[in-house]
Motif scaffolding. Structure first.
Motif, mmCIF file in Angstrom:
data_model
loop_
_atom_site.group_PDB
_atom_site.id
_atom_site.type_symbol
_atom_site.label_atom_id
_atom_site.label_comp_id
_atom_site.label_asym_id
_atom_site.label_seq_id
_atom_site.Cartn_x
_atom_site.Cartn_y
_atom_site.Cartn_z
ATOM 1 N N PHE A 21 6.934 -6.697 -13.558
ATOM 2 C CA PHE A 21 7.678 -7.523 -12.623
ATOM 3 C C PHE A 21 9.175 -7.290 -12.828
ATOM 4 N N PRO A 22 9.869 -6.755 -11.830
ATOM 5 C CA PRO A 22 11.287 -6.407 -11.997
ATOM 6 C C PRO A 22 12.122 -7.568 -12.527
ATOM 7 N N TYR A 23 12.919 -7.263 -13.575
ATOM 8 C CA TYR A 23 13.869 -8.205 -14.169
ATOM 9 C C TYR A 23 13.209 -9.381 -14.896
ATOM 10 N N ILE A 24 11.865 -9.438 -14.921
ATOM 11 C CA ILE A 24 11.181 -10.590 -15.513
ATOM 12 C C ILE A 24 10.292 -10.187 -16.694
ATOM 13 N N LEU A 25 9.304 -9.346 -16.442
ATOM 14 C CA LEU A 25 8.338 -8.985 -17.480
ATOM 15 C C LEU A 25 8.063 -7.484 -17.458
ATOM 16 N N SER A 85 0.826 -1.209 0.000
ATOM 17 C CA SER A 85 0.000 0.000 0.000
ATOM 18 C C SER A 85 0.860 1.258 0.000
ATOM 19 N N TRP A 86 1.943 1.226 0.750
ATOM 20 C CA TRP A 86 2.838 2.380 0.789
ATOM 21 C C TRP A 86 3.419 2.653 -0.592
ATOM 22 N N HIS A 87 3.895 1.616 -1.272
ATOM 23 C CA HIS A 87 4.468 1.804 -2.608
ATOM 24 C C HIS A 87 3.391 2.150 -3.637
ATOM 25 N N HIS A 88 2.190 1.638 -3.428
ATOM 26 C CA HIS A 88 1.070 1.986 -4.301
ATOM 27 C C HIS A 88 0.798 3.486 -4.201
ATOM 28 N N HIS A 89 0.717 3.969 -2.975
ATOM 29 C CA HIS A 89 0.483 5.402 -2.752
ATOM 30 C C HIS A 89 1.632 6.235 -3.312
ATOM 31 N N LYS A 90 2.858 5.791 -3.073
ATOM 32 C CA LYS A 90 4.019 6.543 -3.532
ATOM 33 C C LYS A 90 4.040 6.656 -5.054
ATOM 34 N N ALA A 91 3.642 5.595 -5.747
ATOM 35 C CA ALA A 91 3.602 5.629 -7.215
ATOM 36 C C ALA A 91 2.599 6.663 -7.710
ATOM 37 N N HIS A 92 1.445 6.749 -7.069
ATOM 38 C CA HIS A 92 0.438 7.732 -7.481
ATOM 39 C C HIS A 92 0.907 9.157 -7.191
ATOM 40 N N VAL A 93 1.641 9.332 -6.112
ATOM 41 C CA VAL A 93 2.192 10.659 -5.804
ATOM 42 C C VAL A 93 3.222 11.064 -6.860
ATOM 43 N N ILE A 94 4.085 10.130 -7.246
ATOM 44 C CA ILE A 94 5.100 10.414 -8.266
ATOM 45 C C ILE A 94 4.428 10.787 -9.588
ATOM 46 N N PRO A 120 4.614 0.428 -11.416
ATOM 47 C CA PRO A 120 4.736 -0.074 -10.045
ATOM 48 C C PRO A 120 3.424 -0.042 -9.281
ATOM 49 N N HIS A 121 2.510 0.867 -9.673
ATOM 50 C CA HIS A 121 1.211 0.919 -8.987
ATOM 51 C C HIS A 121 0.407 -0.339 -9.282
ATOM 52 N N TYR A 122 0.573 -0.925 -10.468
ATOM 53 C CA TYR A 122 -0.117 -2.173 -10.780
ATOM 54 C C TYR A 122 0.532 -3.343 -10.044
ATOM 55 N N LEU A 123 1.848 -3.346 -9.967
ATOM 56 C CA LEU A 123 2.549 -4.370 -9.197
ATOM 57 C C LEU A 123 2.131 -4.305 -7.731
ATOM 58 N N ALA A 124 2.083 -3.105 -7.170
ATOM 59 C CA ALA A 124 1.713 -2.941 -5.768
ATOM 60 C C ALA A 124 0.281 -3.406 -5.524
#
Length: 290
Positions: free
Chosen positions: A286-290, A186-195, A226-230
């Motif tokens: 997905f980091p380093y994968i897709l 959730s923290w990274h989800h929020h951070k992505a939307h802020v960015i 990253p918001h979709y990953l989060a």
């Protein structure tokens, strides 16, 4: 009759249309219904404007979700703590299974409400929407999705058969692990939307442009979305609080995985086609994968 399973299997089939491999073979009209925002095709037929709503209507998803899931949390509270059946037995008829204990259900409903209230706050006070649109089809899918996740969680409660089982709150390790994954995501989800929002604001927080730019920072340095990953991870966290045995929620998780991955792949292709300087090592989701 297992209406929960039927519903999510239908949604899984719909989500497959969002993958680039399936999307490109669909008729142009259906592609226009599915694409939204920056992914929309240029030169759409003029009649399509009657089948579209502003993308800022995303806010409606979370208004509906906050009201509905708060009500469902109240149903769970009355069932477990006041021993009043004000709908839990009816909800239980949506699923052929039961067995999720009071602790798992209460934690799960709490996390759902945290998620939808946070997203409502972000839609109202963080995100900066352009004049882009989405189809009525996608709008209906979004509304029904947020109406469905709460009943899906409650449908396998161990209180659905009687509605008045005594409450036994017992924390297990998977509850704590699931909450931890949820809060981290959730923290990274929020951070992505802020960015993303800050790309359209000046140093004083005033909106100065509605154009798209290349985001960077936090998980954006690894993936385009990253918001979709989060979001995938936070729904997985809720699944962990159910011990990963809640069949209905497992279907929710698969739907979110396919839906978010499909949109991320389209978005990643859009970034690479629009910006020649786009980081070549950045993956779609997905980091380093897709």
């Amino acid at each position: 009759m297992d209406l929960v399973c039927y519903f999510w299997i239908l949604y899984l089939l719909v989500s497959l249309t969002l993958t680039p491999q399936v999307l490109q073979i669909l008729p142009q009209f259906m592609q226009n219904l599915i694409r939204y925002g920056k992914l929309e095709e240029k030169g759409k037929p003029s009649f399509m404007k009657y089948l579209e709503v502003p993308k800022r209507y995303f806010t409606h998803f979370y208004v509906i979700a906050c009201i509905w899931n708060t009500l469902l949390a109240w149903v769970a509270y009355k069932t477990y703590f006041s021993k009043d059946d004000i709908g839990m037995t009816t909800i239980g008829q949506l699923s052929a299974r039961d067995g999720a204990d009071a602790t798992s259900i209460c934690i799960g409903m709490l996390l759902i409400n945290i998620q939808v209230y946070r997203r409502l706050h972000e839609c109202l006070f963080v995100s900066v929407y352009s004049e882009s649109t989405m189809s009525v089809f996608y709008y209906i899918i979004g509304c029904t999705y947020y109406l469905a996740i709460g009943p899906t969680l409650l449908s396998e409660s161990d209180a659905t058969q009687t509605g008045t089982l005594p409450t036994e709150l017992n924390l297990r390790w998977w509850h704590l692990a699931g909450v931890g994954v949820f809060m981290w995501a959730s923290w990274h989800h929020h951070k992505a939307h802020v960015i993303l929002a800050n790309l359209r604001k000046d140093s004083k927080g005033r909106v100065t442009t509605l154009i798209h730019r290349i985001p960077s920072g936090d998980w954006f340095d690894l993936v385009s979305c990253p918001h979709y990953l989060a979001e995938i991870l936070l729904y997985f966290g809720i699944g962990m609080t159910q011990g990963l045995t809640h069949v209905g929620w497992l279907l929710v998780m698969v739907f979110v995985l396919i839906n978010q991955t499909g949109i991320a792949m389209q978005t990643h292709r859009w970034y690479n086609s629009k910006y020649h300087e786009y980081p070549k090592t950045r993956k779609a989701i997905f980091p380093y994968i897709l």
